[in-house]
Design a protein around this motif. Structure first.
Motif, PDB file in Angstrom:
ATOM      1  N   UNK A 190       0.207  32.651  17.315  1.00 25.51           N
ATOM      2  CA  UNK A 190       1.515  32.515  16.680  1.00 25.51           C
ATOM      3  C   UNK A 190       2.246  31.389  17.365  1.00 25.51           C
ATOM      4  N   UNK A 191       3.015  30.645  16.614  1.00 28.01           N
ATOM      5  CA  UNK A 191       3.779  29.558  17.192  1.00 28.01           C
ATOM      6  C   UNK A 191       4.816  30.129  18.145  1.00 28.01           C
ATOM      7  N   UNK A 192       4.859  29.596  19.363  1.00 31.66           N
ATOM      8  CA  UNK A 192       5.797  30.092  20.357  1.00 31.66           C
ATOM      9  C   UNK A 192       5.222  31.184  21.227  1.00 31.66           C
ATOM     10  N   UNK A 193       3.975  31.619  20.940  1.00 27.15           N
ATOM     11  CA  UNK A 193       3.326  32.672  21.710  1.00 27.15           C
ATOM     12  C   UNK A 193       1.959  32.169  22.162  1.00 27.15           C
ATOM     13  N   UNK A 194       1.616  32.388  23.446  1.00 28.15           N
ATOM     14  CA  UNK A 194       0.317  31.971  23.932  1.00 28.15           C
ATOM     15  C   UNK A 194      -0.793  32.757  23.236  1.00 28.15           C
ATOM     16  N   UNK A 195      -1.858  32.059  22.865  1.00 28.50           N
ATOM     17  CA  UNK A 195      -2.986  32.699  22.198  1.00 28.50           C
ATOM     18  C   UNK A 195      -3.746  33.581  23.185  1.00 28.50           C
ATOM     19  N   UNK A 196      -4.483  34.560  22.645  1.00 26.31           N
ATOM     20  CA  UNK A 196      -5.274  35.444  23.503  1.00 26.31           C
ATOM     21  C   UNK A 196      -6.586  35.782  22.820  1.00 26.31           C
ATOM     22  N   UNK A 197      -7.589  36.132  23.631  1.00 28.86           N
ATOM     23  CA  UNK A 197      -8.890  36.565  23.143  1.00 28.86           C
ATOM     24  C   UNK A 197      -9.255  37.865  23.847  1.00 28.86           C
ATOM     25  N   UNK A 198      -9.497  38.896  23.064  1.00 25.26           N
ATOM     26  CA  UNK A 198      -9.782  40.220  23.612  1.00 25.26           C
ATOM     27  C   UNK A 198     -11.122  40.725  23.095  1.00 25.26           C
ATOM     28  N   UNK A 199     -12.014  41.133  24.034  1.00 26.87           N
ATOM     29  CA  UNK A 199     -13.251  41.799  23.636  1.00 26.87           C
ATOM     30  C   UNK A 199     -12.949  43.295  23.513  1.00 26.87           C
ATOM     31  N   UNK A 200     -13.254  43.866  22.363  1.00 24.87           N
ATOM     32  CA  UNK A 200     -13.036  45.292  22.176  1.00 24.87           C
ATOM     33  C   UNK A 200     -14.374  45.988  21.948  1.00 24.87           C
ATOM     34  N   UNK A 201     -14.527  47.157  22.550  1.00 24.97           N
ATOM     35  CA  UNK A 201     -15.693  48.013  22.322  1.00 24.97           C
ATOM     36  C   UNK A 201     -15.167  49.271  21.666  1.00 24.97           C
ATOM     37  N   UNK A 202     -15.471  49.436  20.396  1.00 24.82           N
ATOM     38  CA  UNK A 202     -14.832  50.457  19.569  1.00 24.82           C
ATOM     39  C   UNK A 202     -15.759  51.657  19.400  1.00 24.82           C
ATOM     40  N   UNK A 203     -15.261  52.838  19.802  1.00 27.59           N
ATOM     41  CA  UNK A 203     -16.001  54.089  19.673  1.00 27.59           C
ATOM     42  C   UNK A 203     -15.413  54.991  18.581  1.00 27.59           C
ATOM     43  N   UNK A 204     -14.112  54.788  18.289  1.00 26.22           N
ATOM     44  CA  UNK A 204     -13.432  55.647  17.316  1.00 26.22           C
ATOM     45  C   UNK A 204     -12.076  55.020  16.999  1.00 26.22           C
TER      46      UNK A 204
END
Length: 922
Positions: A213-227
């Motif tokens: 988003x403009x004005x917000x630092x970008x992020x990258x998140x690895x998610x491991x989804x069980x439920x």
């Protein structure tokens, strides 16, 4: 069969015997840490738990068990945690976080079918599971964090799960709206709503989520989804925010959403626009957009798509503002440093809003920074503003306090008019808002607001008016699909006139309107295709139409009190945001509103189909407290649709019907501080409106440019107007002075907007017409022979340009250009003598127009240096309002002097007005 029966009985009996001999336990825990609970169970059951101590940090449990098996106890203890357990042996239990331990390998694990597995009738097929998924994370991705979500359930065969949560700024804990959340490698994603909330369906196993988003630092998140589960984002603000005027995340909203005629304005983005006396004013900026205008310079209130000023619902944190202006409409009654944003709805109005015909101005104040103390202040030639954000419970709650005062009396005293040399004018406003995040499912907000104006144009009279607002909001998330809010709000508006002359007729005169409302609002995310909004509301009106009292013991003024008015308004609504397919989106809603005029009162009844006057009054009926005098109501249809003609081109259509049960009584075109409000009763009917709209919306060059063309047509019934020479103040029989007729309005609105780059801003043009018809078989109730005539605020042509040019990161130039057709006016056209008396003949009502209005403003904006670590960040605004010195007429009036009829023009600012304002933020 006889031989099998004893074997079955033997087997079943042994099973029961085994169950009866399973150990049972009795435990009672009260807010006990899980580590302590497991130690107690280990001691009593002679089993050993194998786990990582970090998994139990902060986890507690309360519960009571009587004669329960170990399995029953562990299921309950771990129910609300991410922990699973596996009975490895009779004396060992292994705990796992999120995932489960498998007793059997899944089918095809070794690349071929295993007969022993496939032939086992008790084997549960595991189609997809995080443990056996390929963890695919590209080396090109920089992973900021890895998060495990949900608790695995072996009996759950789903391959996709739903995650949800909130996005907030790290420092201020402010919600981040329109944050883009993209599932890497998939053509799916979502965006956060105005409260920073989102929901997204993701596959089981490992995925990568990217936010931007403009004005917000970008992020990258690895998610491991069980439920199903929750994932929140705490993101840092980016210094690049200072380089933009328009938030890019909103740029495609005009093309994508179903609603037409809606605009979002963020207050921070309006700071570069040059306005009179350097005041940052989001409501004045709104008037530069197509379809929104004012009656003239310095005029209070707004005329939206040919509607009168009382047809706009103006809300501050859900509470109604009856007069949103200071100092005769020159300033807004909102502190710009405590105001977050403004949502304007003038086309497709959602079903949750009601009570006004033309538009909704939904203003939201900021949530306080709950991490650290911060603030903002400004010093200008007329006003000084300050806003403080104070953490109360760090990370959970904060208090926002704002105040603004003026020293504006010098403006009146400096005018070249001897009669105003002793004039005074002052105002102030204050706001406080407390926000408390109780937990991830509950948030509470409470707001209080007060504004006051006092002015004296003559030495013997003091005028004053004020707004008082209170609101409380409780937001609750029931589950991943259902959210709700409870809102309670109170609005109070009053004015008073104090007269102290040299004679014995001193008096105090006052008026009060007060309303209290409760709302229940709910949202249900049924599926990707359907999102339902529904709720109900109830409102109680109390109006004191006027009271006159003598001021001082020597006053001979007779007291006069107009009977109070009371009414109850209620509504229920349901809407569905229905995604028919990838191209067609429909927002359909139905609102049913009901209004009841209540006692105690003495209701006057007149002859049917006759003018209302003392001669046609037939009876007066008395009603007790809360007894229903008259009821009105009916269904209100809200329909909007969007169809994609291309990836960044859409067409929208809308149709709305609305009811309005309260009316403003005024003989002036603009809002006056001494306007009164009248409830619908047995003699004055509610206003009804219908509007249809059609528009094209196009974005270019990656949402850098935004173009829209909208057309609309409106009809209205029972619009309120007044007879010539009517007396509205302290009038017990106000219905004898009013007229109700039909209205129609139509227009075309064009907007081109550049959202980024060194040159940004917008150009807007509106062609619109607004007409009123007051027809009757009786001449005294007929205006302009019963034909449609232009309303007081009919302005066919309206052009505006708001431009900002970035010279450097710190310096920018701004310009604001406005042009409007002059508003209608009634002129005297002849004179005649009768019985030695001279009379003036006036034209048809609103047959002529005052001269056209145009104005150019210029400004220089200077940002302080952009160092992150500094005591305060400063911002200077140097502007000149009305650079060309245009003597724009506010009104034209006629006075008879020495037998001659002379025309006069009044103006507000007829010369250039330079201003310098200093703002600093810490």
């Amino acid at each position: 069969m006889k031989r099998l029966l004893p074997l079955f009985v033997l087997f079943f009996g042994s099973l029961i015997f085994g169950q009866e001999n399973e150990s049972k336990f009795n435990f009672e825990f009260e807010n006990e840490p899980l580590a302590n609970i497991l130690a107690v169970i280990e001691k009593e059951s002679q089993v050993v738990f194998l786990y990582d101590d970090k998994w139990l940090s902060g986890e507690t449990f309360s519960g009571k068990f009587g004669n329960a098996t170990l399995s029953e106890i562990l299921e309950k203890v771990f129910e609300k945690t991410s922990l699973n357990y596996f009975e490895y042996s009779d004396d060992k239990i292994i705990l796992t976080q999120n995932n489960s331990i498998y007793a059997d390998l899944p089918e095809g694990f070794f690349g071929k079918e295993e007969d022993s597995v496939s032939e086992n009738p008790n084997y549960t097929r595991i189609t997809s599971n995080p443990v056996f998924s390929n963890i695919e994370a590209s080396k090109k991705n920089t992973i900021d964090r890895t998060v495990r979500i949900g608790k695995e359930n072996l009996s759950d065969a789903r391959t996709t799960f739903k995650i949800s949560g909130y996005a907030r700024t790290t420092e201020g804990n402010q919600p981040i709206s329109n944050l883009s959340i993209i599932l890497n490698g998939k053509n799916t994603g979502t965006a956060t709503n105005d409260d920073g909330y989102y929901e997204l369906e993701v596959p089981a196993g490992t995925s990568i989520l990217k936010t931007s988003s403009l004005g917000i630092e970008s992020s990258t998140t690895r998610i491991i989804v069980f439920n199903d589960g929750q994932l929140n984002f705490d993101l840092n603000e980016s210094v690049e925010f200072l380089d933009e005027v328009i938030v890019e995340a909103n740029a495609a909203k005009n093309v994508e959403e179903a609603l037409s005629g809606s605009t979002d304005l963020v207050v921070e983005e309006t700071k570069n626009i040059p306005l009179v006396l350097g005041e940052r004013d989001v409501l004045k900026v709104a008037t530069t957009l197509p379809g929104i205008s004012t009656a003239g310079e310095g005029a209070a209130g707004f005329n939206v798509r040919g509607g009168s000023t009382d047809q706009n619902l103006i809300l501050l944190d859900n509470a109604v503002i009856y007069n949103p202006s200071h100092f005769f409409g020159i300033f807004q009654a909102l502190n710009p440093f405590t105001t977050k944003d403004l949502k304007i709805l003038k086309g497709g109005i959602p079903a949750q809003y009601g009570g006004r015909l033309s538009s909704v101005f939904d203003i939201t104040s900021k949530d306080a920074n709950n991490e650290k103390f911060s603030g903002e202040a400004a010093i200008g030639p007329v006003t000084s503003n300050v806003a403080l954000e104070i953490p109360v419970v760090k990370g959970k709650s904060g208090l926002l306090i704002g105040g603004r005062g003026t020293y504006s009396g010098w403006i009146l005293r400096s005018l070249d008019d001897e009669s105003l040399s002793n004039s005074e004018a002052s105002f102030y406003d204050a706001i406080a808002k407390y926000t408390h995040v109780i937990n991830e499912k509950n948030t509470m907000k409470a707001m209080g607001y007060y504004s006051s104006d006092a002015f004296s144009i003559t030495s013997d009279s003091v005028y004053g008016y004020n707004n008082r607002l209170l609101s409380f909001q409780w937001d609750h998330k029931f589950n991943d699909k259902n959210t709700g809010s409870l809102v309670i709000a109170n609005s109070n508006y009053k004015f008073n006139i104090g007269y102290e002359g040299n004679s014995d007729n001193n008096f105090d005169l006052g008026f009060v309107v007060d309303e209290t409302e409760a709302k229940f609002k709910f949202s249900y995310l049924h599926s990707k295709a359907h999102k339902f909004d529904y709720g109900l509301s109830a409102k109680l009106y109390n109006v004191q139409p006027g009271n006159l009292e003598p001021n001082g013991s020597n006053s001979i003024v007779e007291p006069k009190i107009i009977s109070k008015e009371k009414a109850f308004e209620a509504a229920i609504y349901l809407s569905d945001n229905f995604e028919v397919n990838d191209k067609l989106l429909i927002d359909v809603g139905l609102r049913y509103s009901m209004f009841a005029y209540l006692g105690p009162t003495n209701a006057r009844v007149y002859e049917e189909n006759m003018p209302k006057s003392e001669e046609t009054l037939t009876e007066t009926v008395s009603y007790d407290n809360n007894e229903i005098v008259e009821t009105y109501g009916g269904p209100e249809i809200r329909l909007s649709a969007r169809y994609f003609l291309g990836p960044d081109l859409s067409v929208k259509a809308s149709y709305n019907t609305t009811y309005q049960y309260i009316h403003r009584l005024s003989n002036t075109t603009t809002i006056s501080p001494i306007d009164t409000w009248k409830l619908s009763d047995n003699n004055i009917k509610p206003q009804k409106g219908r509007q249809v709209g059609l528009g094209l919306y196009k974005n270019l060059d990656g949402n850098k440019y935004e173009i829209s063309l909208e057309g609309y047509y409106k009809e209205a019934d029972n619009l309120l107007d007044f007879k010539v020479g009517s007396e509205l103040l302290l009038n017990e029989t106000i219905e004898t002075e009013t007229l109700q007729g039909d209205g129609q309005a139509y227009g075309v609105e064009f907007l081109i907007r550049k959202n980024s780059g060194k040159l940004n801003g917008w150009l807007g043009y509106t062609y619109s017409r607004s007409f009123l018809k007051l027809d009757s078989e009786f001449a005294e109730e007929r205006v302009n022979n019963g034909e449609y005539f232009p309303t007081n605020y009919d302005k066919p042509h309206d052009f505006s340009a708001v431009l900002n040019y970035k010279l450097t990161k710190r310096f920018s130039l701004s310009a604001n250009l406005a042009y409007q057709t002059g508003r209608p006016v009634t002129y005297p056209v002849a004179r005649y003598n009768f019985n030695n008396s001279e009379y003036v003949v006036y034209s048809d009502r609103n047959e002529f127009r005052i001269p056209d209005y145009y104005r150019l403003d210029l400004g220089l904006n200077i940002e302080g240096n952009h160092k992150k670590n500094k005591l305060a960040h400063s911002f200077w605004n140097i502007s000149v309002y009305n650079v060309l010195g245009r003597n724009n007429p506010y009104s034209v009036f006629f006075v008879t002097e020495n037998g001659d009829l002379k025309a006069y023009q009044s103006s507000i600012f007829s010369i250039p007005v330079p201003t310098i304002t200093y703002n600093f933020k810490f």
